[in-house]
Design an enzyme around this catalytic site. Structure first.
Site, PDB file in Angstrom:
ATOM      1  N   ASP A 221       0.801  -1.082  -0.095  1.00  0.00           N
ATOM      2  CA  ASP A 221       0.020   0.071  -0.113  1.00  0.00           C
ATOM      3  C   ASP A 221       0.879   1.183  -0.061  1.00  0.00           C
ATOM      4  OD1 ASP A 221      -2.094   1.781   0.127  1.00  0.00           O
ATOM      5  OD2 ASP A 221      -3.183   0.547   1.350  1.00  0.00           O
TER       6      ASP A 221
HETATM    7  C1  BGC Z   1      -5.001   3.410   0.059  1.00  0.00           C
HETATM    8  C2  BGC Z   1      -5.114   2.449  -0.845  1.00  0.00           C
HETATM    9  C3  BGC Z   1      -4.673   3.345  -2.441  1.00  0.00           C
HETATM   10  C4  BGC Z   1      -3.358   3.941  -2.284  1.00  0.00           C
HETATM   11  C5  BGC Z   1      -3.128   4.823  -3.499  1.00  0.00           C
HETATM   12  C6  BGC Z   1      -3.652   4.324   0.063  1.00  0.00           C
HETATM   13  O1  BGC Z   1      -3.763   5.408   0.992  1.00  0.00           O
HETATM   14  O2  BGC Z   1      -5.057   2.851   1.158  1.00  0.00           O
HETATM   15  O3  BGC Z   1      -6.132   1.876  -1.063  1.00  0.00           O
HETATM   16  O4  BGC Z   1      -4.942   2.232  -3.430  1.00  0.00           O
HETATM   17  O5  BGC Z   1      -3.410   4.863  -1.164  1.00  0.00           O
HETATM   18  O6  BGC Z   1      -3.868   5.845  -3.499  1.00  0.00           O
END
Ligand code: BGC
Length: 848
Positions: free
Chosen positions: A235
């Site tokens: 993530d």
């Molecule tokens: C979120 C993800 C997301 C990623 C990119 C993170 O903060 O938890 O779900 O895909 O950011 O935006």
């Protein structure tokens, strides 16, 4: 023209061998926020990723780019319709190609363990089977067009408070049977090309580690046991180590640049701490993803980029409208108030904070700038004939935060023009840029050059109305706020990227200042000095919000005015709900009440007009204490860009709202099985075990406002019969791989006045004398359609896995012996037919 054969894994491994260690490791960290590095020697072009899951946001490289905004995933889940989910997946693929995106960061298969979870709207359901089934269909649609899914957030990342730090503590059965289950199902049924490791950690009694380092779950379970062959992507900014993450099973660090891998990882390999074969495996997984998505060509060449389709266009708008309308759940419809017979109506009063400002999508990384939006007002206006009078009334504000200071009250002290002045200062305090904006909203402000270290905001606020004005100011990071030259607030938060990850850059804590204004206008000089936050990977930013509540802002006059309008109209439609201040990534809710005075509003309107339809525009459960008094009650979700058309289609009977609740709607806060998402001492304790959502409600014998699976439509159904097959059921249950399970053939008749769609639901009741299991669990479902009077057959598959539990001792699935009942019906609480099977010696038999 035939496509050249794609290289197989052996050939890919040969290519990888041509690279030195540094070149291989370089490929494993993002080149920027959304793109992976290219390597022409391998024939590899940059693979591009983008959020997911309400559309495809895009990389932000094209200023002002917009896109299709779909209903939120919980709205799709409410359709219980895999065909629709697949079609939506193909729409996302087309949209991704338009935006030069190869991998969509979704779907999310975390579970709605608690109704207060901030990202509840992004999850499908509180039920693992419903989640897994719809997510698999969506992934099949997406990947059938050559765009990859990134199944997220692996695993047990079901709430937001302290999300980058907490550990979810859950026993192995719970992990296997509930939280891993949708991941396992989607992998088995749809083979997503990538998986995202969550910020949070898991402590399953065997290992306790952040998910980006969790060797037990990433390597042993996901890759070795389940055979996942794609890359595990971190993530965003979730990686915290070099060796532990590389060895633990993470393959790609996003976003980049990030210093954690790169040189330190090369050094770790050279020092013998990380086996180089692990690095090769990570590159191979990346190349497989590139091969799937058309980003891998011949060595030394770049593949031709996939074609970008035209659009978006009407056909896609229609699909989004169909998903939104069909997913709406008709919770009550006394005296068949809905659908409205349009010929008998001369006036409609459209009322409510969300009627004026519809909540179309949730906050956070899922946000998509929509190509167009159809408000509830526009949708109704377009659908009603011209001679019907439509009036719109807010009925009071439902925002938690006062509005931004209006530019009209603000003056730049240097030039006297309207607005707030921003001066950009370098490390020595020299002015290197600046601008004036007519707004009190400086959230996530990034429009300054690389030399800027501080941004200083200055403005003069003029207040004329006598009384107490409340100024609410929210900044993040290191800052000072002065009023008439005197420091009144300051902050010293140096968490950097955490301010983005927990969304405080958009939602800073507000601090209030009361300002008394007498008969003379009062001028106030405001100064805010902000140190630029450097969040690595993401753009440097500052955040300041200037909000203002004038004296005496109470909603009661507006509520009275709305009730009067309702009384004067033939029909009242009240749209209440939440907004992005309430439901968002980055934080959890603290309660289930509708914000503001919306309960008062609904009660007043219901009293004013018996022909009142209440529409709830929210993603997650809210308490509806007046529900029993509402003649018609429709849950409209976060319906995406076609909201207004979809609602009008339903209210006027053009589309049947065939949605069924994918979660339980509580009647009282005190009944909620898991009412709180906050970690204690860094731990979120899943002590409820396998009893998630409706399973817990049934176990506790509590009656919700509306149960899981509930939803009405335009017609009625009679359930005639159920038969099991194969028959006699001596089907083998189960093979270690999960077995086949059994099929139920359900006959039902549409005994109502209109064509309709029914979701036939099957709940399994395990033996009462066996291991601790849910009283009933969803074991299968199917949707059918029938004309009035017609009989129809639903084929429902119940997978063998529904019967099984995870045997911790044996580390294997096992089917406890005993008598199992299968309940067939309209919701978890509305069974119509039953069948029974017995299991002995791991085999399944029909009773008798
Ligand atoms: C979120 C993800 C997301 C990623 C990119 C993170 O903060 O938890 O779900 O895909 O950011 O935006």
């Amino acid at each position: 023209m035939s496509r050249p054969a794609l290289p197989d894994d052996t050939e890919l491994s040969d290519r990888i061998r041509t690279l030195d260690l540094e070149s291989k490791v370089r490929l494993l960290t993002g080149a920027n926020v959304w793109r992976l590095p290219a390597e022409p020697r391998l024939g590899l072009s940059a693979v591009t990723m983008s959020d997911g899951p309400q559309g495809v946001r895009g990389t932000g490289e094209v200023p002002g780019a917009t896109g299709l905004l779909a209903p939120a995933p919980s709205a799709l889940a409410a359709t219980w319709d895999t065909g629709l989910a697949k079609r939506l997946g193909t729409l996302f693929a087309t949209e991704a190609r338009r935006k030069d995106v190869d991998v969509v960061l979704g779907p999310v298969v975390n579970l709605q363990r608690t109704p207060v979870a901030g990202r509840h709207f992004e999850y499908f359901s509180e039920d693992p089977l419903l989640t897994g089934t719809l997510a698999a269909a969506l992934v099949r649609g997406l990947q059938s067009r050559g765009v990859g899914a990134c199944l997220k957030h692996f695993v047990a990342n079901d709430s937001e408070t302290d999300r980058t730090r907490y550990r979810s503590r859950l026993d192995e059965r719970t992990l296997r049977e509930v939280y891993l289950a949708p991941f396992e199902q989607v992998l088995a049924e749809a083979e997503p090309w990538s998986v995202m490791a969550a910020y949070s950690g898991v402590d399953d009694g065997t290992e306790s580690a952040p998910m980006t380092e969790n060797a037990r779950l990433l390597r042993e379970v996901l890759k070795e046991e389940w055979g996942f062959s794609g890359p595990v992507v971190s993530d965003w900014a979730a990686t915290r180590s070099t060796v532990a993450s590389a060895v633990g099973g993470l393959d790609l660090v996003m976003p980049g640049p990030d210093p954690l891998w790169g040189e330190p990882l090369v050094a770790a390999v050279q020092a013998g701490e990380v086996d180089e074969r692990l690095i090769d495996d990570k590159v191979l997984r990346l190349l497989r993803l590139a091969r799937h998505t058309g980003r891998l060509g011949e060595p030394g060449q770049s593949p031709a980029p996939p074609a970008a389709p035209a659009g978006p266009g009407e056909e896609e708008f229609r699909l989004l409208r169909e998903v939104a309308a069909r997913g709406m759940v008709l919770l009550r419809n006394e005296a068949d108030l809905l659908p409205l017979a349009s010929d008998g109506i001369r006036s409609v009063a459209l009322i409510g904070p969300n009627a004026v400002a519809p909540y179309l999508q949730g906050g956070g990384s899922a946000f998509v700038p929509a190509v167009r939006t159809v408000s509830f007002e526009d949708g109704l206006r377009a659908a009603l004939s011209e001679d019907v009078r439509l009036s719109v009334h807010r009925g009071g504000d439902a925002r938690l935060r006062p509005p931004f200071l209006s530019g009209a009250l603000l003056i730049d002290p240097d030039t006297g023009t309207a607005g707030v002045r921003a001066d950009h200062l370098d490390a020595h305090g020299n002015r290197v840029g600046g601008e004036i904006r007519p707004s009190g909203d400086w959230s996530g402000y990034t429009a300054f050059g690389p030399a800027t270290r501080r941004v200083v905001l200055r403005t003069v606020l003029t207040l004329t109305e006598p009384g107490t004005h409340r100024l609410e100011i929210g900044c993040v990071g290191r800052y000072t706020v002065t009023v008439d030259g005197e420091e009144v607030l300051s902050g010293d938060d140096d968490r950097g990227v955490e301010l983005i990850l927990d969304s405080t850059h958009n939602n800073p804590p507000l601090r209030g200042i009361d300002l008394e204004v007498g008969p003379q206008p009062r001028r106030i000089a405001l100064g805010i000095g902000l140190t630029v936050v450097e969040p690595g990977g993401y753009d440097p930013f500052v955040t300041a919000q200037l909000r203002h509540a004038p004296p005496g802002s109470t909603p009661y006059e507006e509520i009275a005015e709305a009730a009067a309008a309702a009384q004067a109209a033939d029909v009242a439609v009240v749209v209440v709900g939440t907004n992005e201040e309430v439901e968002s990534e980055g934080w959890d809710r603290t309660g289930l009440d509708l914000p503001g005075h919306q309960n008062d509003l609904v009660r007043k309107v219901l009293a004013a007009n018996p022909r009142t339809i209440v529409v709830v525009n929210a993603g997650a459960p809210v308490l509806l204490p007046w529900a029993d008094e509402a003649p018609a009650l429709l849950w409209a979700w976060l319906p995406g860009q076609e909201a207004g058309h979809a609602m009008a289609d339903v209210l006027l009977g053009r589309t049947e709202p065939s949605g069924r609740l994918p979660w339980t709607l509580p009647a009282r806060a005190e009944d909620v099985p898991v009412p709180d998402a906050r970690p204690r001492d860094g731990v979120v304790d899943y002590s409820e075990g396998v009893h998630i959502g409706h399973r817990a409600w049934e176990g506790a014998g509590l009656v919700p406002a509306f149960p899981f699976g509930h939803g009405l439509g335009w017609t009625r159904w009679t359930y005639e019969s159920v038969t099991l097959s194969p028959s006699p059921v001596s089907a083998i249950l189960p093979s270690p791989a999960g077995g086949d399970g059994l099929n139920l053939t359900v006959e039902l008749t549409n005994t109502g006045p209109r064509e309709g769609r029914e979701v036939v639901q099957v709940y399994l009741e395990p033996p009462h004398d066996g291991p601790d299991r849910p009283v009933r669990l969803l074991a299968g479902f199917a949707t059918v359609e029938a004309a009035p009077g017609a009989r129809v057959t639903a084929e429902v598959h119940v997978p063998a896995r529904a019967f099984q539990i995870w045997d911790v001792e044996a580390s294997a699935w096992r089917t406890p012996p005993g008598r199992y009942r299968l309940h067939v019906g309209r919701s978890s609480r509305d069974p119509h037919l039953a069948a029974e099977v017995t299991v002995d010696d791991g085999r399944l038999h029909t009773a008798g």
